[in-house]
Design an enzyme around this catalytic site. Structure first.
Site, PDB file in Angstrom:
ATOM      1  N   MET A   1      -9.067   8.047  -1.607  1.00 42.30           N
ATOM      2  CA  MET A   1     -10.013   8.509  -0.576  1.00 42.30           C
ATOM      3  C   MET A   1     -10.529   9.905  -0.924  1.00 42.30           C
ATOM      4  O   MET A   1      -9.762  10.745  -1.379  1.00 42.30           O
ATOM      5  CB  MET A   1      -9.312   8.558   0.782  1.00 42.30           C
TER       6      MET A   1
ATOM      7  N   ASP B   1      -4.642   3.563  -2.533  1.00 44.69           N
ATOM      8  CA  ASP B   1      -5.777   3.927  -1.680  1.00 44.69           C
ATOM      9  C   ASP B   1      -6.341   5.280  -2.081  1.00 44.69           C
ATOM     10  O   ASP B   1      -5.756   6.324  -1.791  1.00 44.69           O
ATOM     11  CB  ASP B   1      -5.340   3.935  -0.212  1.00 44.69           C
TER      12      ASP B   1
ATOM     13  N   MET C   1     -12.042  -5.375   4.669  1.00 44.63           N
ATOM     14  CA  MET C   1     -11.346  -4.342   5.446  1.00 44.63           C
ATOM     15  C   MET C   1     -11.207  -4.850   6.879  1.00 44.63           C
ATOM     16  O   MET C   1     -12.200  -5.089   7.563  1.00 44.63           O
ATOM     17  CB  MET C   1     -12.145  -3.032   5.445  1.00 44.63           C
TER      18      MET C   1
ATOM     19  N   ASP D   1      -7.098  -6.080   4.094  1.00 47.72           N
ATOM     20  CA  ASP D   1      -6.466  -4.761   4.098  1.00 47.72           C
ATOM     21  C   ASP D   1      -6.610  -4.124   5.474  1.00 47.72           C
ATOM     22  O   ASP D   1      -7.724  -3.892   5.946  1.00 47.72           O
ATOM     23  CB  ASP D   1      -7.161  -3.911   3.020  1.00 47.72           C
TER      24      ASP D   1
ATOM     25  N   SER E   1       0.829  -1.210   0.000  1.00 45.59           N
ATOM     26  CA  SER E   1       0.000   0.000   0.000  1.00 45.59           C
ATOM     27  C   SER E   1       0.860   1.255   0.000  1.00 45.59           C
ATOM     28  O   SER E   1       1.575   1.547   0.949  1.00 45.59           O
ATOM     29  CB  SER E   1      -0.938   0.020   1.196  1.00 45.59           C
TER      30      SER E   1
ATOM     31  N   HIS F   1      -0.848  -1.314  -4.139  1.00 44.55           N
ATOM     32  CA  HIS F   1      -2.203  -1.009  -3.673  1.00 44.55           C
ATOM     33  C   HIS F   1      -2.350   0.516  -3.580  1.00 44.55           C
ATOM     34  O   HIS F   1      -1.595   1.183  -2.884  1.00 44.55           O
ATOM     35  CB  HIS F   1      -2.401  -1.669  -2.307  1.00 44.55           C
TER      36      HIS F   1
ATOM     37  N   MET G   1     -12.077   4.170  -2.099  1.00 37.89           N
ATOM     38  CA  MET G   1     -12.864   4.469  -0.890  1.00 37.89           C
ATOM     39  C   MET G   1     -13.537   5.810  -1.133  1.00 37.89           C
ATOM     40  O   MET G   1     -13.240   6.818  -0.487  1.00 37.89           O
ATOM     41  CB  MET G   1     -11.940   4.506   0.336  1.00 37.89           C
TER      42      MET G   1
ATOM     43  N   HIS H   1      -7.941   0.779  -4.872  1.00 35.19           N
ATOM     44  CA  HIS H   1      -8.968   0.590  -3.839  1.00 35.19           C
ATOM     45  C   HIS H   1      -9.711   1.909  -3.689  1.00 35.19           C
ATOM     46  O   HIS H   1      -9.197   2.856  -3.096  1.00 35.19           O
ATOM     47  CB  HIS H   1      -8.256   0.161  -2.539  1.00 35.19           C
TER      48      HIS H   1
END
Ligand code: DX5
Ligand code: ZN
Length: 214
Positions: A35, A33, A135, A173, A6, A31, A66, A64
């Site tokens: 957001m 992330d 998660m 994760d 990540s 990975h 979010m 990913h």
């Protein structure tokens, strides 16, 4: 075991160097992330940054999302160079349509659930997914402690996947480290995301090697 490093815990002032280092250490996937400050209380980066690092590595880009309304951003992340896109089940009432859209783009499609969401809600969507992401912390921040019930949850998902989609990759994760990783593997995880455990190490190779050995 597939290791997805990540980027969230990397040094953002030098992403090119970090990405190359983690690839050299043997990580399989990177990975990413994403957001939005709405679905989760933090804001990170978008397709522009994904596109900027794409030429510097051959690692699989595991995005990913979010974010709220993820379907509106599938094209942008696909064009930026994502290889797989995971959306949150809680963020999309039309998760089936969005997973199909991701696959139409030639990408692998994943669906994720927060700690409070039971895996049973995934039963109808799993046949359409390449991956499901559990998660094991509340999404938003790195370096949190894994929620103890996550091991059971992975095992429950594994049992469900064996029935409806035996080829499904189960990814976990949050809070993955030398204390938790082997238990996640035993429960049925086939891919582990690790941020602070890898990027917090002096030598990235050590944690990556350990996770891959599981
Ligand atoms: C958390 C992110 C994770 C995070 C994991 O919301 O989805 O990918 O980077 O961080 P660690 O591995 O440090 O728990
Ligand atoms: Zn993540």
């Amino acid at each position: 075991m597939i290791v997805s490093a990540s980027l969230l815990s990397a040094d953002f002032s030098n992403l090119e160097k970090e990405v190359k280092a983690v690839e050299k250490a043997g990580a399989d996937w990177l990975h990413l992330d994403i957001m939005d400050g709405r679905f989760v209380p933090n804001i990170t980066f978008g397709p522009l940054v994904v596109k900027a690092i794409r030429p510097h590595t051959r690692m699989v880009f595991d995005a990913h999302l979010m974010i709220e309304n993820p379907s509106a951003y599938i094209d942008a992340f696909a064009e930026a160079g994502a290889d797989m896109i995971t959306i949150h089940f809680e963020a999309d009432v039309h998760a089936h349509r969005t997973l199909c859209r991701i696959k139409e783009k030639g990408l692998k499609a994943g669906v994720s659930v927060n700690p409070a969401t039971p895996v049973s809600v995934l039963e109808e969507i799993l046949p359409f997914a390449d991956m499901a992401l559990i998660m094991s912390v509340n999404p938003g921040f790195p370096a949190q402690k894994l929620i103890e019930t996550s091991f059971d949850k992975v095992a429950k998902l594994k049992a469900l996947a064996d029935k409806v989609n035996p080829g499904l990759i189960i990814e976990t994760d949050g809070g993955v480290n030398e204390k938790t990783a082997s238990r996640l593997a035993e429960a049925g995880a086939g891919a582990l995301v690790a941020g602070s455990y890898i990027f917090g190490a002096e030598n990235y190779e050590k944690p990556v090697k350990y996770l891959k050995s599981l």
